[in-house]
Design a protein around this motif. Structure first.
Motif, mmCIF file in Angstrom:
data_model
loop_
_atom_site.group_PDB
_atom_site.id
_atom_site.type_symbol
_atom_site.label_atom_id
_atom_site.label_comp_id
_atom_site.label_asym_id
_atom_site.label_seq_id
_atom_site.Cartn_x
_atom_site.Cartn_y
_atom_site.Cartn_z
ATOM 1 N N SER A 11 148.994 55.277 34.090
ATOM 2 C CA SER A 11 147.890 54.591 33.414
ATOM 3 C C SER A 11 146.460 54.697 34.073
ATOM 4 N N ILE A 12 145.417 55.229 33.450
ATOM 5 C CA ILE A 12 144.343 55.308 34.080
ATOM 6 C C ILE A 12 143.162 54.981 33.248
ATOM 7 N N SER A 13 141.951 54.517 34.058
ATOM 8 C CA SER A 13 140.902 53.988 32.978
ATOM 9 C C SER A 13 139.779 54.977 32.903
ATOM 10 N N ARG A 14 139.369 54.743 31.637
ATOM 11 C CA ARG A 14 138.439 55.657 31.036
ATOM 12 C C ARG A 14 137.193 55.748 31.862
ATOM 13 N N ASP A 15 136.805 54.674 32.469
ATOM 14 C CA ASP A 15 135.554 54.313 33.565
ATOM 15 C C ASP A 15 135.666 55.364 34.698
ATOM 16 N N ASP A 16 136.975 55.866 35.013
ATOM 17 C CA ASP A 16 136.738 56.661 36.223
ATOM 18 C C ASP A 16 136.848 58.349 35.690
ATOM 19 N N ILE A 17 136.590 58.557 34.491
ATOM 20 C CA ILE A 17 136.534 59.739 33.830
ATOM 21 C C ILE A 17 135.122 60.182 33.335
ATOM 22 N N VAL A 18 134.669 61.406 34.031
ATOM 23 C CA VAL A 18 133.332 61.830 33.417
ATOM 24 C C VAL A 18 133.510 63.015 32.622
ATOM 25 N N VAL A 19 133.425 63.092 31.229
ATOM 26 C CA VAL A 19 133.730 64.128 30.183
ATOM 27 C C VAL A 19 132.593 65.376 30.391
ATOM 28 N N GLY A 20 132.956 66.426 30.409
ATOM 29 C CA GLY A 20 132.122 67.623 30.305
ATOM 30 C C GLY A 20 132.083 68.255 29.138
ATOM 31 N N ARG A 21 131.957 69.643 29.161
ATOM 32 C CA ARG A 21 131.850 70.639 28.216
ATOM 33 C C ARG A 21 133.040 70.998 27.539
ATOM 34 N N ILE A 22 133.031 71.347 26.137
ATOM 35 C CA ILE A 22 134.366 71.776 25.408
ATOM 36 C C ILE A 22 134.990 73.065 25.995
ATOM 37 N N LEU A 23 136.007 72.959 26.047
ATOM 38 C CA LEU A 23 136.959 74.002 26.682
ATOM 39 C C LEU A 23 137.820 74.806 25.612
ATOM 40 N N GLY A 24 137.949 74.166 24.412
ATOM 41 C CA GLY A 24 138.771 74.757 23.603
ATOM 42 C C GLY A 24 139.117 73.770 22.468
ATOM 43 N N GLU A 25 139.623 74.489 21.364
ATOM 44 C CA GLU A 25 140.257 73.333 20.330
ATOM 45 C C GLU A 25 141.761 73.462 20.455
#
Ligand code: ADP
Length: 280
Positions: A11-25
């Protein structure tokens, strides 16, 4: 303290993630790269799987893959970092920088040595021997489900169709979107999936690797494949495939499931072949 159960661990927190570019579908939605800051402060490159039209029913299917992966720990299986179960639901996995093996094989076709391809086969075989020990049937072994961590490390990366099966039992599939050209005859005929049918599929995956990501039976329609298999026809030896590996593939493609080798036997043989390639 110190005792973690698997749900706490993942279980992790969304605040600890920085989302970047799209890798794929993916099947459920876009997959992005990102950076996760772990509790110890370490920055880990991750792949974030998202779920686009996530009704309760879809969400359950989406999360079932992550549930299976929570219990797996192997150097050649993509590891799960965590799951965010509140909407929008995310599955966070370790990032494999070089992406899908299929495209990697095409890009690197002029530089990939036979020893390297043999190493990839050995690594995926080790992952499958590990699953065999857990009585887990993968059901979708193909180059499209293998990811590349580095030029000498690949990992099995998709557990969307995997199931636990009791020993001697099998999983009777109901899904209609099945990868016919990779499947063992008993899987096509009776939807019967066992470790022995995974061995057949592994053989097809090895064929894909040595033919640098050509589609197996691209010259046939899905509907013609079972006929050809029952007549005794098999995929031909790819040019780059050493004869001793092709003869292993022929054993993986025994019509009778009991005549196929096990993954642990295949690990021993591929290990020897890999060593031979390095000595050449
Ligand atoms: P699904 O199984 O839901 O269809 P995939 O696992 O195939 O989704 O992911 C879709 C695409 O995202 C893949 O083709 C690959 O390019 C990329 N991808 C998925 N997981 C990772 C990962 N752990 N590291 C790097 N790329 C990934």
């Amino acid at each position: 303290e110190g005792k973690e159960n698997s749900s706490e661990k993942h279980s992790i927190s969304r605040d600890d993630i920085v989302v970047g570019r799209i890798l794929g579908e993916g099947f459920f939605g876009e997959v992005h790269d990102g950076v996760y800051k772990s509790p110890s402060g370490e920055r880990i490159h991750v792949a974030v799987k998202t779920c686009k039209e996530c009704s309760a029913e879809v969400k359950e299917k989406f999360l079932s893959e992550a549930d299976l992966m929570k219990n797996l720990d192997h150097p050649h299986i993509v590891s799960l970092i965590g799951v965010i179960e509140v909407d929008p639901v995310w599955i966070v996995m370790e990032l494999l920088e070089h992406g899908e093996l299929g495209s990697y094989l095409v890009e690197e076709q002029y530089t990939l040595a036979t020893a390297t391809l043999t190493l990839y086969c050995l690594q995926i075989c080790k992952a499958l021997a590990y699953l065999e020990g857990l009585n887990m049937v993968h059901r979708d072994i193909a180059v499209r489900n293998v990811l590349v961590a580095s030029p000498d490390c690949v990992k099995l990366g998709d557990f969307g169709l995997s199931r636990y099966v009791d020993e001697q039992e099998y999983y009777k599939a109901s899904v209609s979107r099945l990868p016919i050209k990779w499947m063992a005859p008993e899987s096509i005929n009776f939807r019967r999936f066992t470790t022995a049918s995974d061995v057949w599929m592994f053989g097809v995956c090895v064929w894909e690797m040595f033919s640098l990501a050509q589609q197996p039976f691209f010259w046939l329609e899905n509907g013609q494949v079972i006929n050809q298999l029952e007549l005794g026809f098999r995929l031909p030896k790819p040019q780059q495939c050493p004869p001793h590996i092709y003869s292993l593939l022929s054993r993986c493609w025994s019509y009778e499931p009991n005549n196929r080798p096990t993954f642990s036997q295949l690990v021993c043989l591929l290990n020897d072949f890999h060593r031979m390639e390095l000595e050449q």
